[in-house]
Design an enzyme around this catalytic site. Structure first.
Site, mmCIF file in Angstrom:
data_model
loop_
_atom_site.group_PDB
_atom_site.id
_atom_site.type_symbol
_atom_site.label_atom_id
_atom_site.label_comp_id
_atom_site.label_asym_id
_atom_site.label_seq_id
_atom_site.Cartn_x
_atom_site.Cartn_y
_atom_site.Cartn_z
ATOM 1 N N GLU B 139 0.803 -1.236 0.000
ATOM 2 C CA GLU B 139 0.000 0.000 0.000
ATOM 3 C C GLU B 139 0.819 1.261 0.000
ATOM 4 O O GLU B 139 0.534 2.195 -0.737
ATOM 5 C CB GLU B 139 -0.917 0.061 1.233
ATOM 6 C CG GLU B 139 -2.213 -0.685 1.108
ATOM 7 C CD GLU B 139 -2.010 -2.155 1.335
ATOM 8 O OE1 GLU B 139 -0.905 -2.540 1.750
ATOM 9 O OE2 GLU B 139 -2.950 -2.934 1.105
ATOM 10 N N HIS B 208 -10.900 -4.833 10.239
ATOM 11 C CA HIS B 208 -11.598 -4.541 8.984
ATOM 12 C C HIS B 208 -12.779 -3.615 9.202
ATOM 13 O O HIS B 208 -13.583 -3.432 8.312
ATOM 14 C CB HIS B 208 -12.102 -5.841 8.340
ATOM 15 C CG HIS B 208 -11.030 -6.611 7.653
ATOM 16 N ND1 HIS B 208 -10.170 -7.431 8.326
ATOM 17 C CD2 HIS B 208 -10.676 -6.670 6.351
ATOM 18 C CE1 HIS B 208 -9.336 -7.977 7.465
ATOM 19 N NE2 HIS B 208 -9.612 -7.532 6.256
#
Lengths: 430, 403
Positions: B139, B208
């Site tokens: 990322e 998450h």
């Protein structure tokens, strides 16, 4: 010129054969007189740093030997022409004198903060950047003054940026560690190590995109990413080596291994200090070159940049170099062994180039002195320009936060904040 | 602007509102309000009715929808087309990619897989693997790569598979995305869009279920928007891509299957404006993303109890649209903020400060901010439900504020 070896290592695993359009990776690396280079057994770092005697017995051929073969076959027996030699000399002198001037100005209180000087490493900057076109990109770190100068940013703009004046290349908003120039395609200047490498990868991606998606003819810009030995232990380095090799981006990763990350020796921080070996692990060539020798750097740079331009992908080049001053002007530089410093001072790249020019009758003492004088005058003028330039006015405070100042939003009165007159005066509270 | 939605699959079923407790009708009498506009009348609401015994008037007061059904796109009921929120995002993205060849997408599984929430489905087949780039799992580096590409002329859209993964890209987002335009003295623009789903889903676990809007809001130089309906999702996506500023577009995992009819004509929304969901008189409820639906659910209950909440979806998390918010505060004098962010340092906290600073004189009561608990989102369904604001809490907060 000293004869330390340049090692060139074939990757251990071959790329998958499904990509049949790939040419063999290193066929044209050293030009038509390509000598078969075999994988060498790992050399202990200490040996690598010692005199050239140890390396002449190794099976890997030194660059200068290959180059000597080429020389015999060509009409001239020199690596550079006189004009090229003078260009290189002038660029290195500009870098060296500029940094010395920076130190003077810092101690006189004209600039503040963290200033990182490049003395001793000029061969890397000059050797690589002088091969680039104007459209090619350079991404650097906080030690970026000389990269900016080599790329073509005028000395007066860099000096005025250091003084924090409005006429600086970044309007005084960047400072020593954030040199940018759109005109000269210098993409910065980054304070955190490693954070420029993805940006460089992005610029290389842009170049490939323009060539393959937008189908622009002649879109073959190469990007050079400069960074140090400390960065080579950082995740972003490895992530970008992977992506660059995966997509064959036109980028060259140039490691300026000066052995020290502030006070941390490279040997104490790295499990395997031979950084060039990490290239083949990702499927790209890894080269080690003597970074105190501008001609050697040039040879390697030429091939790596042309390789990228042809679309064959990235290269990792480790330049063995040294910084004569401390990490920054605030660093007392007490940890480094004086013997080590003396050793590298004896390999000063400017002295070496001068000797080469004299020995090969490419330039005379007077010509070089004239260049020295010219650069001194240039720098005096740059300092004067920076001194006389205005400081940024308050109205500049909010100007460049957003490219589209509507990004400051809508105020309580229904108008966009950037339409408020206090906004342009810099006194609006956003 | 109404939202017709049908709970499908991934959308959390809202808790049924059941309170029609007539004993709680406490509002002072006011002029009768008749709200109608060119779209057709919404409802007529007469406050004198409130003072009568509720039993006899119960049926008259039962209003099934708190918000008007949208009439204006139906001169014929068939104009516009119906789609789900992820399809609206897809449509917006595809239209922009068609319009400008420099627009490209990069992220994990955006290409061949079509995006983990199908927002980029089919685009790689249409535009190629370089334009819709499947990245390795890195990322920080691919966000930085997007920034470098933006600086050198492209207009990338970086997708975080889950917003939480962008924590790994924080270095690049904070240092480079937000700051480079300024530190380069305005030389380089970074027209990048960073988007992805965040928020609390259905038992996805703590990592998450993160809400990163609070972490990013301090970064100078970026804009943040949150979409909540297919209409605003498409409009904000297009606006973000066309903007010269770096924009972070927050989507929500549970909202991807909302269905709505959106116009056929091209439209682009403003990145800085808030959306008036339901005009009202008694209290201003500020919300965004998924909490909009909890608020609307609570609004149904509130309307049946005789309250008239004004609901505003702030949409622009940074900067705040202080004009829309201010006009509302000046009208209602009471503010309730309902958000999914954590209590500490969240968007609600900033909004509370901004409103207090600018509109203190107009407030009749302290601002109440309902946020998620400062708890890592638990896996167990019951616990997860208690960390997030539920409609019942909204109803009681309004009742408290309006006393």
């Amino acid at each position: 010129m000293s004869l330390s070896a340049t090692k060139f290592v074939h990757p251990i695993t071959a790329p998958p054969s499904t990509r049949s359009s790939d040419k063999p990776l290193f066929s044209t690396f050293f030009g038509s007189n390509h000598t078969k280079l075999r994988f060498n057994k790992p050399i202990v770092a200490a040996q690598r740093r010692s005199s050239s005697a140890a390396s002449t017995s190794s099976p890997v051929v030194a660059v200068s030997d290959v180059v000597k073969e080429k020389k015999l076959k060509s009409a001239s027996n020199l690596l550079i022409t006189k004009e090229e030699g003078l260009v290189l000399y002038e660029d290195m002198i500009l870098g060296r004198f500029f940094e010395d001037m920076c130190a003077q100005m810092y101690y006189r209180g004209k600039m503040f903060g963290f200033v990182h000087l490049y003395n001793g490493q000029e061969a890397v900057s000059t050797g690589f950047i002088k091969f680039l076109k104007k459209e090619d990109y350079v991404v650097s770190t906080y030690r970026d003054h000389v990269h900016a100068l080599s790329k073509g940013v005028p000395a007066r703009e860099v000096m005025s940026e250091l003084f924090g004046k409005a006429t600086g290349c970044c309007r005084g908003q960047g400072g020593s560690m954030h040199m940018f120039s759109k005109q000269h395609n210098l993409l910065g200047g980054f304070a955190f190590i490693g954070e420029g490498i993805p940006v460089a990868t992005g610029a290389a991606f842009s170049s490939k995109y323009r060539r393959e998606v937008l189908k622009e003819p002649g879109a073959d810009e190469v990007t050079l990413a400069f960074f140090g030995d400390g960065t080579c232990n950082n995740g972003q380095f490895y992530e970008c080596l992977n992506m660059a090799a995966l997509w064959k981006l036109p980028i060259v990763f140039v490691v300026e291994n000066n052995l020290w990350a502030i006070g941390m020796s490279h040997l104490r921080a790295t499990s395997d200090p031979q950084i060039w070996k990490k290239g083949p692990a990702f499927g790209m060539p890894g080269i080690h070159v003597d970074g105190m020798d501008v001609l050697k750097v040039r040879e390697v740079a030429k091939e790596a940049i042309e390789r990228a331009r042809r679309g064959e992908g990235p290269t990792l080049v480790e330049c063995e170099t040294y910084r004569f001053r401390g990490h920054s002007l605030a660093d007392p530089d007490e940890l480094r062994d004086p013997a080590e410093k003396a050793h590298y001072a004896g390999r000063d790249p400017i002295t070496a180039l001068k000797k080469y020019l004299f020995d090969n009758k490419l330039a005379s003492e007077q010509e070089l002195k004239a260049i020295d004088k010219k650069i001194e005058e240039l720098l005096d003028e740059a300092v004067e320009f920076a001194d006389e330039s205005p400081l940024p006015p308050r109205s500049q405070l909010l100007e460049n936060v957003f490219a589209d100042p509507k990004g400051f939003g809508i105020g309580p009165d229904g108008k966009y904040r950037c339409e408020d007159p206090k906004f342009t005066q810099g006194t609006a509270h956003v | 602007m109404a939202t017709l939605f049908q709970g499908v699959g991934a959308v959390t079923p809202f808790s049924a509102s059941s309170s029609l407790d007539s004993n709680k009708l406490l509002l002072p009498s006011r002029k009768s309000l008749s709200i109608s506009d060119s779209r057709g009348s919404i409802f007529v609401y007469r406050s004198d009715a409130l003072n009568l015994k509720a039993a006899t008037r119960k049926q008259d007061l039962l209003i099934p929808n708190a918000v008007a059904t949208k009439g204006e796109t139906s001169t014929s009921a068939k104009s516009g087309h119906e789609l789900l929120l992820f399809e609206a995002l897809h449509e917006g993205l595809e239209e922009e990619m068609e319009r400008d060849p420099r627009v490209c997408v990069m992220g994990e599984d955006v290409g061949h897989y079509g995006g983990s929430y199908k927002v980029t489905k089919g685009l790689a087949e249409k535009y190629g693997d370089l334009r819709v780039l499947d990245t390795p799992i890195a990322e920080n580096s691919f966000t930085g790569m997007g920034i470098g590409a933006a600086m050198t002329g492209l207009r990338p859209i970086v997708e975080g598979m889950n917003m939480g993964f962008l924590l790994l890209a924080f270095n690049q987002i904070s240092n480079n995305c937000g700051m480079l335009h300024y530190t380069s003295g305005g030389q380089f623009t970074i027209p990048i869009v960073i988007r992805g789903p965040g928020g609390v889903g259905r038992q996805l676990g703590a990592e998450h279920s993160q809400r990163l809007e609070s972490y990013f809001q301090s970064i100078p130089g970026i804009q943040m928007v949150a979409c909540s309906t297919p209409y605003n999702a498409k409009g904000l996506m297009k606006a973000a891509i066309r903007s010269e500023n770096p924009v972070i577009l927050f989507e929500h995992v549970l909202l991807y299957n909302l269905k709505e009819r959106i116009p056929d004509e091209e439209y682009v929304l403003s990145l800085e404006e808030a959306e008036m969901v339901r005009p009202g008189e008694h209290i201003t409820i500020l919300t965004y993303s998924r909490m909009r639906y909890h608020v609307m659910q609570a609004a149904k209950t509130l309307v049946n109890k005789g309250y008239d909440p004004e609901v505003i979806d702030i949409r622009s998390l940074k900067p705040f649209d202080l004009y829309t918010i201010g006009c509302s505060v000046k009208k209602t004098h009471r503010v309730l903020i309902v958000e999914e962010c954590m209590r500490t340092g969240g968007i609600g906290a900033s909004l509370t400060a901004a409103i207090t600073e600018n509109f203190h004189d107009y407030l009749d009561a302290p601002i109440v901010c309902l946020s998620s608990q400062d708890v890592p989102t638990p896996y167990a369904g019951t616990l997860e439900e208690w960390t997030v604001v539920q409609p019942a809490q909204i109803v009681s907060a309004v009742e408290q504020l309006c006393q």
